[in-house]
Design an enzyme around this catalytic site. Structure first.
Site, mmCIF file in Angstrom:
data_model
loop_
_atom_site.group_PDB
_atom_site.id
_atom_site.type_symbol
_atom_site.label_atom_id
_atom_site.label_comp_id
_atom_site.label_asym_id
_atom_site.label_seq_id
_atom_site.Cartn_x
_atom_site.Cartn_y
_atom_site.Cartn_z
ATOM 1 C CG ASP A 1 12.801 11.874 12.874
ATOM 2 O OD1 ASP A 1 13.549 10.929 12.536
ATOM 3 O OD2 ASP A 1 12.485 12.797 12.100
ATOM 4 C CD GLU B 1 15.641 15.656 3.831
ATOM 5 O OE1 GLU B 1 15.692 15.087 4.942
ATOM 6 O OE2 GLU B 1 14.822 16.555 3.570
ATOM 7 C CD GLU C 1 17.737 15.975 11.325
ATOM 8 O OE1 GLU C 1 18.422 17.022 11.342
ATOM 9 O OE2 GLU C 1 16.525 15.970 11.064
ATOM 10 C CE LYS D 1 14.593 10.085 9.938
ATOM 11 N NZ LYS D 1 15.010 11.484 10.112
ATOM 12 C CG ASP E 1 12.244 16.112 13.151
ATOM 13 O OD1 ASP E 1 12.217 15.854 11.934
ATOM 14 O OD2 ASP E 1 13.278 16.518 13.734
ATOM 15 C CB SER E 2 8.532 16.241 8.484
ATOM 16 O OG SER E 2 7.977 14.937 8.519
#
Ligand code: KIV
Length: 274
Positions: free
Chosen positions: A87, A186, A119, A117, A48-49
């Site tokens: 993501d 990260e 978080e 993915k 999602d960057s």
């Protein structure tokens, strides 16, 4: 050669067992996916960057599931043999396991990705991971600096004191127990990442977590110098933004030069007589 969806986990586990570092690059459109695959990475991630890299947002928070599907479909069209993970964006898995299941299922159905993915490892997130995995959706975890929590954590290095480190160790084990097939760590201290690499069965893939990981992931735009905000742990390998804009300025100058010369050259009186 196309990787069958069921081969993703064995592929990464084999890499970990054999001590062969896993390489992961992000992609956000068809060209960036071509570059990543041509580089020979083990896995492509539509992170999602892309919110910052491709959509002009300041954080990942505004990225929608629709945007992830749209970009991941473009990425998938370029991939011939590299597995793809996408993501789950903010709010697509935090509101309950029903909506998380629907969001992850949509990514699998519409983008052909091999896994998703997400978080964090809050209690609700662990329930989501467990449900997705039991229903056949491979899940990659992500701990440490989790950009969807930027309003709370900022972009600071995480797990810098013993209490936070213990919490992260516990969460990593919980994600493994819930069935994650790998874990992104990260911006955490190198020693912590190394300990987790040795303690966990699942592959630990670092970004800003030092070299002692089972693999590395990078945002491709960071490496190419094409990102608006360079993270301290991912220096650019080339000044991409500068190269691109200089090249395009050269083209603009080239097109304008003959016209500008003609516009400023006084008319030839001989030519006018003919
Ligand atoms: O969104 C992203 O690109 C990511 C990577 C930093 C791992 O999550």
């Amino acid at each position: 050669m196309t990787l069958s969806p069921a081969e993703l986990l064995p592929l990464l586990m084999r890499r970990k067992r054999e001590g062969l570092p896993i390489t992961v690059l992000t992609a956000w459109d068809a060209p960036s996916a071509r570059w990543a695959e041509a580089a020979g990475v083990d896995l492509v991630l539509v992170g999602d960057s892309l919110g910052m890299v491709a959509l002009g947002h300041a954080t990942t928070l505004p990225v929608t599931l629709d945007a992830m599907v749209h970009h991941a479909m473009a990425v998938q069209r370029s991939l011939r043999h590299t597995p793809l993970v996408v993501d789950l964006p903010f709010l697509s898995y935090q509101c309950g396991s029903d909506s998380a299941m629907a969001a992850a299922g949509r990514l699998l159905q519409q983008t052909g990705c091999h896994g998703v993915k997400l978080e964090g490892a809050e209690a609700e997130t662990l329930v989501v991971v467990d449900r997705l995995v039991r229903h056949g959706i491979p899940v990659m975890g992500h701990l440490g600096l989790t950009p969807q929590s930027v309003r709370q954590l900022g972009y600071r290095r995480q797990a810098t004191d013993p209490v936070a480190q213990e919490r992260l160790r516990r969460q990593a084990r919980q994600l493994q127990d819930a069935g994650c097939f790998s874990l992104v760590l990260e911006h955490v201290p190198e020693g912590l990442a190394g300990d987790l690499r040795r303690q966990l069965d699942l592959p630990v893939i670092g970004i800003g977590a030092g070299d002692d990981c089972d693999g590395q992931v990078r945002v491709t735009a960071d490496l190419l110098g094409l990102t608006p905000r360079q993270p301290p742990f991912a220096p650019a390998l080339l000044p991409g933004e500068q190269l691109f804009s200089d090249t395009l300025r050269g083209w603009v100058d080239q097109v304008r030069t003959p016209l500008a010369a003609a516009a400023t050259t006084p008319a030839d009186p001989e030519a006018q007589r003919c």
